[in-house]
Design an enzyme around this catalytic site. Structure first.
Site, short mmCIF file in Angstrom:
data_model
loop_
_atom_site.label_atom_id
_atom_site.label_comp_id
_atom_site.label_asym_id
_atom_site.label_seq_id
_atom_site.Cartn_x
_atom_site.Cartn_y
_atom_site.Cartn_z
N GLU A 161 0.81 -1.24 0.00
CA GLU A 161 0.00 0.00 0.00
C GLU A 161 0.83 1.27 0.00
O GLU A 161 0.86 2.02 0.99
CB GLU A 161 -0.97 0.01 1.20
CG GLU A 161 -1.97 -1.13 1.17
CD GLU A 161 -2.92 -1.11 2.35
OE1 GLU A 161 -2.62 -0.43 3.36
OE2 GLU A 161 -3.96 -1.77 2.28
N GLU B 33 -5.69 -8.49 0.68
CA GLU B 33 -6.32 -8.19 1.97
C GLU B 33 -7.79 -7.87 1.75
O GLU B 33 -8.14 -7.14 0.82
CB GLU B 33 -5.70 -6.96 2.66
CG GLU B 33 -4.36 -7.19 3.28
CD GLU B 33 -3.78 -5.94 3.95
OE1 GLU B 33 -4.55 -5.04 4.36
OE2 GLU B 33 -2.55 -5.87 4.06
C1 FCB Z 1 -4.53 -2.10 5.71
C2 FCB Z 1 -3.14 -2.45 6.21
C3 FCB Z 1 -3.10 -3.51 7.27
C4 FCB Z 1 -4.25 -3.36 8.25
C5 FCB Z 1 -5.55 -3.21 7.51
C6 FCB Z 1 -6.75 -3.11 8.41
O1 FCB Z 1 -4.54 -0.85 5.11
O2 FCB Z 1 -2.42 -2.98 5.15
O3 FCB Z 1 -1.84 -3.46 7.89
O4 FCB Z 1 -3.98 -2.33 9.11
O5 FCB Z 1 -5.50 -2.07 6.70
#
Ligand code: FCB
Length: 462
Positions: free
Chosen positions: A166, A354
């Site tokens: 990110e 994620e």
């Molecule tokens: C993302 C991050 C991760 C976690 C999630 C909830 O942006 O990559 O580390 O904090 O959010």
């Protein structure tokens, strides 16, 4: 009711990161990271929490790898703590740090879980911060050196590699609103940090190819979907700007080799200093990768306004949606739309690196966590993903954030995202209902039912 079966060989996994779970912040020669420092500044983190102990993964990795195996995960993402291996970010190498990751990788493999290593998930060595950190172009070379060390330590054992996690969040929370380390508030600096992060990404991909290591490599972007709040052309333009800032700036650079010209013009007209682009930079940044890492949690609803200079937008929170404990709107259709958009605009095989939600989980009778809402969240998002795959998107895998509850950055330990509950008092692990449910999803390679056909679930359309 129709079952939703995912493609053969679909990869099911979960994710975590070094600072959020390892603890052992100063053990075995580890250097200080910017997050160790940031957490020590009063007011930065809720409740004064730090990652000093976190889930104590540094000592409990073997037990945790067994739990990953029980979940049936095909893969688990971990990240490398750079200052554990090169304490000052440059120069002296700490073998004990690398040995730790060797033990972790071996334990995961023993439990049938393929390691996915993210090389940078935010814990920059503090010593490099003192030399400018991500505002210093040199940092990208230092990270490529760390990556080379890690590639050569694991030439065959690691099937998936990530470069940067990110870059949007690192740049904009680290350098625009200052909510994350290193806590700077200056938009031009955010764009410079972004450029240096993307250079680091390109250098790591090239180092990976040169290393001859097996496996695939990609970058993970933070990709909410952005909807305009009305058809008014000013709202539509504002939404496109917001998307240009958060999504296209990074995606066009990595997959098309240029920063979007509409955004460059907008920034110049608003007095933003754009980063210097040296000859060859954009070719480096757009060095071909193997997959498109996509993180999705929620969508934004954007119109024209006075907020977030230089973008001049406003963001609203629709009242017809439900919200997680992070106050993030639950919007599975946005997941479908973002996956389709990424597939259509960039055409690379996608791994969802994620997706997940925080809710206020409670332990019942010392052994149960009935987190029905998390199951519903995951089910609705997996249904949306299945629909995207049926509509032609090439999606190769899906990873829940997170396998275990962990340290949620500026929000500390109160926000729980895990499939497994962590009791921070005694480090006990309790499999949540969502963990048991996810293990079933993996076993069946899919879902029993489509959430759109179910009653009483959150809003099904926008
Ligand atoms: C993302 C991050 C991760 C976690 C999630 C909830 O942006 O990559 O580390 O904090 O959010």
């Amino acid at each position: 009711m129709a079952k939703l079966i995912f493609p053969e060989d679909f990869m099911w996994g979960a994710s975590a990161s070094s600072y959020q779970s390892e603890g052992a912040w100063n053990e075995d020669g580890k250097g200080e990271s910017i997050w160790d420092r940031f957490c020590r500044t009063p007011g930065n983190i809720e409740n004064g929490d730090t990652g000093d102990v976190a889930c104590d993964f540094y000592h409990r990795y073997a037990e945790d790898a067994k739990i990953m195996g029980e979940l049936g995960l095909h893969t688990q993402r971990i990240s490398i703590s750079w200052p554990r291996i090169i304490p000052d970010g440059d120069g002296k190498f700490n073998q004990k740090g690398l040995d730790f990751y060797r033990r972790v990788v071996d334990s995961m493999l023993e439990n049938g879980v393929a390691p996915f290593i993210m090389l940078y998930h935010w814990d920059l060595p503090q010593k490099l911060q003192e030399r400018g950190g991500w505002l210093n172009r040199d940092t990208s070379d230092r990270l490529a050196e760390l990556a080379e060390r890690v590639f050569s330590a694991f030439p065959k054992e690691v099937p998936y590699w990530g470069t940067i996690l990110e870059p949007q969040i690192i740049s904009y929370h680290g350098f625009w609103d200052g909510k994350h380390a290193p806590g700077i508030r200056d938009f031009s600096s955010a764009l410079l940090a972004a450029h240096n992060l993307l250079l680091a990404h390109g250098k790591m991909v090239r180092a990976f190819r040169a290393s001859g290591s097996s496996g695939q490599i990609g970058i993970t972007n933070y990709l909410p979907h952005h909807y305009a709040i009305s058809a008014d052309p000013e709202d539509v333009k504002a939404c496109r700007r917001w998307d240009g800032c958060w999504n296209r700036w990074f995606l066009d650079a990595v997959y098309k080799g240029c920063y979007p010209s509409d955004m460059q013009d907008w920034y110049k007209n608003h007095g933003v200093v754009l980063p210097d682009i040296a000859p060859g930079d954009m070719e480096l940044i757009s060095t071909p990768t193997d997959f498109f890492g996509l993180n999705y949690y929620y969508s934004y609803f954007i119109g024209a306004g006075d907020d977030r200079w230089p973008l001049m937008v406003k963001s609203i929170k629709p009242t017809n949606l439900q919200y997680t404990a992070m106050n993030w709107p639950i919007c599975p259709d946005g997941f479908y739309d973002t996956v389709m958009r990424c597939w259509k605009d960039y055409g690379k095989p996608i791994i969802v690196t994620e997706n997940g939600a925080a809710f206020d989980d409670e332990v019942i009778r010392n052994e149960l966590v009935r987190d029905e809402k998390r199951i519903r969240y995951l089910e609705s998002h997996l249904s949306a993903l299945h629909r995207a795959i049926s509509d032609g998107a090439d999606v190769r895998g899906y990873m829940v954030w997170s396998s275990f509850d962990n340290f949620e950055w500026a929000l500390g330990y109160k926000k729980r995202f895990g499939l497994v509950y962590v009791d921070y008092k005694d480090q006990r692990r309790i499999m949540k209902d969502s963990g048991k449910w996810y293990a079933d999803v993996i076993r069946r390679n899919g879902l029993e039912k489509d959430w759109r056909l179910m009653e009483g679930i959150w809003s099904k359309s926008l």
